[in-house]
Scaffold this motif. Structure first.
Motif, PDB file in Angstrom:
ATOM      1  N   ASN A  85      49.236  -0.907  38.806  1.00  0.00           N
ATOM      2  CA  ASN A  85      49.893  -1.285  37.465  1.00  0.00           C
ATOM      3  C   ASN A  85      48.954  -2.675  37.231  1.00  0.00           C
ATOM      4  O   ASN A  85      49.324  -3.758  37.915  1.00  0.00           O
ATOM      5  N   LEU A  86      48.182  -2.659  36.265  1.00  0.00           N
ATOM      6  CA  LEU A  86      47.406  -3.661  36.151  1.00  0.00           C
ATOM      7  C   LEU A  86      47.974  -4.728  35.354  1.00  0.00           C
ATOM      8  O   LEU A  86      47.189  -5.850  35.052  1.00  0.00           O
ATOM      9  N   GLY A  87      48.970  -4.588  34.976  1.00  0.00           N
ATOM     10  CA  GLY A  87      49.586  -5.541  34.262  1.00  0.00           C
ATOM     11  C   GLY A  87      48.962  -6.106  32.882  1.00  0.00           C
ATOM     12  O   GLY A  87      48.232  -5.663  32.064  1.00  0.00           O
ATOM     13  N   ASN A  88      49.063  -7.751  32.910  1.00  0.00           N
ATOM     14  CA  ASN A  88      48.321  -8.308  32.048  1.00  0.00           C
ATOM     15  C   ASN A  88      46.773  -8.241  32.197  1.00  0.00           C
ATOM     16  O   ASN A  88      46.093  -8.819  31.334  1.00  0.00           O
ATOM     17  N   TRP A  89      46.168  -7.866  33.341  1.00  0.00           N
ATOM     18  CA  TRP A  89      44.830  -7.711  33.374  1.00  0.00           C
ATOM     19  C   TRP A  89      44.136  -6.297  32.831  1.00  0.00           C
ATOM     20  O   TRP A  89      42.975  -6.031  32.891  1.00  0.00           O
ATOM     21  N   SER A  90      45.106  -5.553  32.222  1.00  0.00           N
ATOM     22  CA  SER A  90      44.810  -4.354  31.652  1.00  0.00           C
ATOM     23  C   SER A  90      43.520  -4.261  30.559  1.00  0.00           C
ATOM     24  O   SER A  90      42.390  -3.606  30.805  1.00  0.00           O
ATOM     25  N   SER A  91      43.585  -5.127  29.556  1.00  0.00           N
ATOM     26  CA  SER A  91      42.325  -5.385  28.758  1.00  0.00           C
ATOM     27  C   SER A  91      41.477  -6.000  29.253  1.00  0.00           C
ATOM     28  O   SER A  91      40.031  -6.029  28.564  1.00  0.00           O
ATOM     29  N   GLN A  92      41.267  -6.628  30.494  1.00  0.00           N
ATOM     30  CA  GLN A  92      40.078  -6.944  30.850  1.00  0.00           C
ATOM     31  C   GLN A  92      39.369  -6.179  31.834  1.00  0.00           C
ATOM     32  O   GLN A  92      38.051  -6.193  31.856  1.00  0.00           O
ATOM     33  N   TYR A  93      39.812  -4.902  32.114  1.00  0.00           N
ATOM     34  CA  TYR A  93      38.935  -3.885  32.763  1.00  0.00           C
ATOM     35  C   TYR A  93      39.013  -2.654  31.935  1.00  0.00           C
ATOM     36  O   TYR A  93      37.913  -1.852  32.238  1.00  0.00           O
ATOM     37  N   TYR A  94      39.660  -2.505  30.965  1.00  0.00           N
ATOM     38  CA  TYR A  94      39.592  -1.222  30.191  1.00  0.00           C
ATOM     39  C   TYR A  94      39.860  -1.551  28.560  1.00  0.00           C
ATOM     40  O   TYR A  94      40.387  -2.511  28.187  1.00  0.00           O
ATOM     41  N   HIS A  95      39.132  -0.538  27.914  1.00  0.00           N
ATOM     42  CA  HIS A  95      39.058  -0.912  26.318  1.00  0.00           C
ATOM     43  C   HIS A  95      38.944   0.506  25.771  1.00  0.00           C
ATOM     44  O   HIS A  95      38.268   1.483  25.963  1.00  0.00           O
ATOM     45  N   VAL A  96      39.735   0.554  24.672  1.00  0.00           N
ATOM     46  CA  VAL A  96      39.666   1.562  23.781  1.00  0.00           C
ATOM     47  C   VAL A  96      39.188   1.287  22.368  1.00  0.00           C
ATOM     48  O   VAL A  96      39.884   0.585  21.754  1.00  0.00           O
ATOM     49  N   PRO A  97      38.073   1.783  22.153  1.00  0.00           N
ATOM     50  CA  PRO A  97      37.556   1.559  20.873  1.00  0.00           C
ATOM     51  C   PRO A  97      38.283   1.904  19.574  1.00  0.00           C
ATOM     52  O   PRO A  97      39.048   2.841  19.569  1.00  0.00           O
ATOM     53  N   ASN A  98      38.494   0.913  18.600  1.00  0.00           N
ATOM     54  CA  ASN A  98      39.234   0.999  17.481  1.00  0.00           C
ATOM     55  C   ASN A  98      40.916   1.169  17.778  1.00  0.00           C
ATOM     56  O   ASN A  98      41.570   1.760  16.749  1.00  0.00           O
ATOM     57  N   HIS A  99      41.447   0.750  18.835  1.00  0.00           N
ATOM     58  CA  HIS A  99      42.715   1.085  19.416  1.00  0.00           C
ATOM     59  C   HIS A  99      43.181  -0.366  20.146  1.00  0.00           C
ATOM     60  O   HIS A  99      42.340  -1.091  20.466  1.00  0.00           O
ATOM     61  N   THR A 100      44.542  -0.488  19.957  1.00  0.00           N
ATOM     62  CA  THR A 100      44.982  -1.528  20.776  1.00  0.00           C
ATOM     63  C   THR A 100      45.930  -1.068  21.950  1.00  0.00           C
ATOM     64  O   THR A 100      46.722  -0.070  21.406  1.00  0.00           O
ATOM     65  N   MET A 101      45.873  -1.504  22.898  1.00  0.00           N
ATOM     66  CA  MET A 101      46.677  -1.030  24.065  1.00  0.00           C
ATOM     67  C   MET A 101      48.136  -1.713  23.777  1.00  0.00           C
ATOM     68  O   MET A 101      48.197  -3.160  23.700  1.00  0.00           O
ATOM     69  N   VAL A 102      49.042  -0.968  23.854  1.00  0.00           N
ATOM     70  CA  VAL A 102      50.493  -1.517  23.844  1.00  0.00           C
ATOM     71  C   VAL A 102      51.196  -1.429  25.104  1.00  0.00           C
ATOM     72  O   VAL A 102      52.471  -1.820  25.208  1.00  0.00           O
ATOM     73  N   ALA A 103      50.524  -0.899  26.341  1.00  0.00           N
ATOM     74  CA  ALA A 103      51.395  -0.653  27.678  1.00  0.00           C
ATOM     75  C   ALA A 103      50.214  -1.018  28.601  1.00  0.00           C
ATOM     76  O   ALA A 103      48.953  -0.813  28.153  1.00  0.00           O
ATOM     77  N   PRO A 104      50.703  -1.411  29.782  1.00  0.00           N
ATOM     78  CA  PRO A 104      49.815  -1.737  30.929  1.00  0.00           C
ATOM     79  C   PRO A 104      48.914  -0.439  31.320  1.00  0.00           C
ATOM     80  O   PRO A 104      49.416   0.719  31.146  1.00  0.00           O
ATOM     81  N   VAL A 105      47.697  -0.630  31.905  1.00  0.00           N
ATOM     82  CA  VAL A 105      47.102   0.513  32.499  1.00  0.00           C
ATOM     83  C   VAL A 105      47.616   0.825  33.717  1.00  0.00           C
ATOM     84  O   VAL A 105      47.851  -0.127  34.713  1.00  0.00           O
ATOM     85  N   ILE A 106      48.088   2.009  34.006  1.00  0.00           N
ATOM     86  CA  ILE A 106      48.871   2.535  35.353  1.00  0.00           C
ATOM     87  C   ILE A 106      47.466   3.467  35.763  1.00  0.00           C
ATOM     88  O   ILE A 106      47.255   4.476  35.388  1.00  0.00           O
ATOM     89  N   GLY A 107      47.383   3.293  37.265  1.00  0.00           N
ATOM     90  CA  GLY A 107      46.397   4.430  37.987  1.00  0.00           C
ATOM     91  C   GLY A 107      47.251   5.101  39.136  1.00  0.00           C
ATOM     92  O   GLY A 107      48.136   4.585  39.728  1.00  0.00           O
ATOM     93  N   VAL A 108      46.773   6.307  39.200  1.00  0.00           N
ATOM     94  CA  VAL A 108      47.251   7.160  40.179  1.00  0.00           C
ATOM     95  C   VAL A 108      45.950   7.787  40.850  1.00  0.00           C
ATOM     96  O   VAL A 108      45.297   8.456  40.423  1.00  0.00           O
ATOM     97  N   LEU A 109      45.786   7.027  42.115  1.00  0.00           N
ATOM     98  CA  LEU A 109      44.446   7.717  42.829  1.00  0.00           C
ATOM     99  C   LEU A 109      45.028   8.376  44.227  1.00  0.00           C
ATOM    100  O   LEU A 109      45.605   7.637  44.820  1.00  0.00           O
ATOM    101  N   ALA A 110      44.245   9.229  44.714  1.00  0.00           N
ATOM    102  CA  ALA A 110      44.510  10.070  45.745  1.00  0.00           C
ATOM    103  C   ALA A 110      43.304   9.872  46.898  1.00  0.00           C
ATOM    104  O   ALA A 110      42.380  10.020  46.230  1.00  0.00           O
TER     105      ALA A 110
END
Length: 295
Positions: free
Chosen positions: A109-134
Motif C-alpha cells: 500500500n503505497l499510501g501518500n507515495w502513490s503519485s511519486q511512483y505512478y501517474h495516469v495521464p489526464n486523470h487524478t488518483m483518488v485512492a492509494p496504489v495497492i500492489g499484489v505480487l506473487a
C-alpha cells in the motif's frame, strides 16, 4: 573575443533558466526499483517465516506512509480455500504459473507515495496504489522469483477504503499498471472495488478535466507562475543584451577617439617614434636650440 565569451555565458544562463521554468513536469521514481527494495527488505527482516502467517514489514523513516505485508502459503491451500487479507480477497481455484509448492504474496500500500511512483495521464488518483505480487517461496528464500497466477472461477477483489471525493458527478475508474507503466482501465462492478485476474498494481482515478462550477485554480496558479518566470527570463536576457550593446558602443567610441588623435598628430609637426612592447610613442629630437647671450 571577450564579447564572444560574454555571449556564450549569456546563452548558457538563459538555457538553464528556460529548462527549469518550461520543463515543470513532475519527476517520477522507478517503481520496479521500489518493488525490488521492498522484496529485499522483507527477506532481510523475516528469516524463518511460518506458512500461513502474515508478517508486517518495517520500512525506513524516509518511506513513512507505505504499508507492506507478506504471507507464505501452500499452493494447494490457495487453490482450495483462497485467502482474505486486509482489503484483498483471493478466491479459491487460483494456480501459480509456473507451478510451485509454496508461494508468497507481497502486499503493498503505497499510501501518500502513490503519485511519486505512478501517474495516469489526464486523470487524478483518488485512492492509494495497492500492489499484489506473487513470488515462488522456498526454505532458503521467502521471496524467490516473481511468478504469476490465474483464477479459474471468481476474480480477485481489491477494496479501497480511503477514497478522496473528487466531485459528486465523477465515478472512479479502476486502473491497472503493467510493465512499462502501461495503464489499463476498467469500470467498477462494486463501489470502490477493483476486480482482476492477475497480479499487479491498482488504484482508482477520475478524469482531471475541471467542471464549469469547479475551476481548476491549481492549474491557473501554475500557469501564472510559469508566465512570471518566463517574463523574468525575458527581462534578464534583454538586460544582458543592453549591457553588451553599451559595452560595444563604449569600445567603439574609444577606438574612434584614438584614431582621431592619431590623425591630428600626423597633421602637425612630425616626431620620431619608438615602440615599447606593442605601444607606439612619439620621440622628440635630442637637438635643442642653442641659447644666445645678450649684451
Amino acid at each position: 573575443m571577450g564579447l564572444l565569451r560574454w555571449w556564450q555565458i549569456t546563452l548558457v544562463i538563459v538555457s538553464l533558466l528556460l529548462s527549469s521554468s518550461v520543463d515543470g513536469s513532475q519527476t517520477y521514481y522507478d517503481h520496479e526499483s521500489l518493488d525490488n527494495f521492498l522484496r529485499k527488505q522483507a527477506m532481510e527482516e523475516i528469516k524463518t517465516p511460518r506458512t500461513g502467517v502474515v508478517y508486517n514489514v518495517s520500512l525506513p523513516s524516509n518511506l513513512t506512509g507505505m504499508e507492506v505485508s507478506v504471507i507464505r502459503m501452500r499452493s494447494f491451500s490457495l487453490w482450495l480455500r483462497g485467502m482474505n487479507y486486509s482489503f484483498i480477497h483471493l478466491p479459491p481455484r487460483i494456480l501459480p504459473r509456473p507451478s510451485e509448492k509454496r508461494i508468497a504474496i507481497l502486499y503493498e500500500n503505497l499510501g501518500n507515495w502513490s503519485s511519486q511512483y505512478y501517474h495516469v495521464p489526464n486523470h487524478t488518483m483518488v485512492a492509494p496504489v495497492i500492489g499484489v505480487l506473487a513470488y515462488s517461496s522456498s526454505e532458503s528464500a521467502l521471496l524467490d522469483e516473481k511468478i504469476n497466477f490465474t483464477t479459474h472461477r471468481d476474480p480477485i477483489s481489491i477494496w479501497f477504503p480511503h477514497v478522496n471525493q473528487h466531485g459528486k458527478n465523477n465515478t472512479p475508474i479502476c486502473v491497472k499498471f503493467s510493465a512499462g507503466r502501461l495503464v489499463k482501465f476498467k469500470n467498477m462492478t462494486q463501489p470502490y472495488v477493483c476486480e482482476t485476474r492477475s497480479q499487479g498494481h491498482y488504484t482508482l482515478v477520475v478524469p482531471s478535466f475541471p467542471s464549469p462550477k469547479e475551476p481548476n485554480t491549481g492549474r491557473h496558479s501554475k500557469g501564472v507562475t510559469t508566465w512570471w518566470v518566463l517574463g523574468f527570463v525575458i527581462g534578464f536576457v534583454g538586460l544582458v543584451i543592453l549591457v553588451l550593446i553599451l559595452v560595444a558602443l563604449v569600445k567603439e567610441a574609444k577606438k574612434r577617439k584614438i584614431g582621431e588623435m592619431e590623425r591630428n598628430s600626423a597633421a602637425g609637426e612630425p616626431f620620431d617614434t619608438f615602440w615599447i612592447g606593442e605601444t607606439k610613442l612619439p620621440s622628440a629630437s635630442m637637438l635643442r636650440t642653442q641659447p644666445i647671450l645678450e649684451n
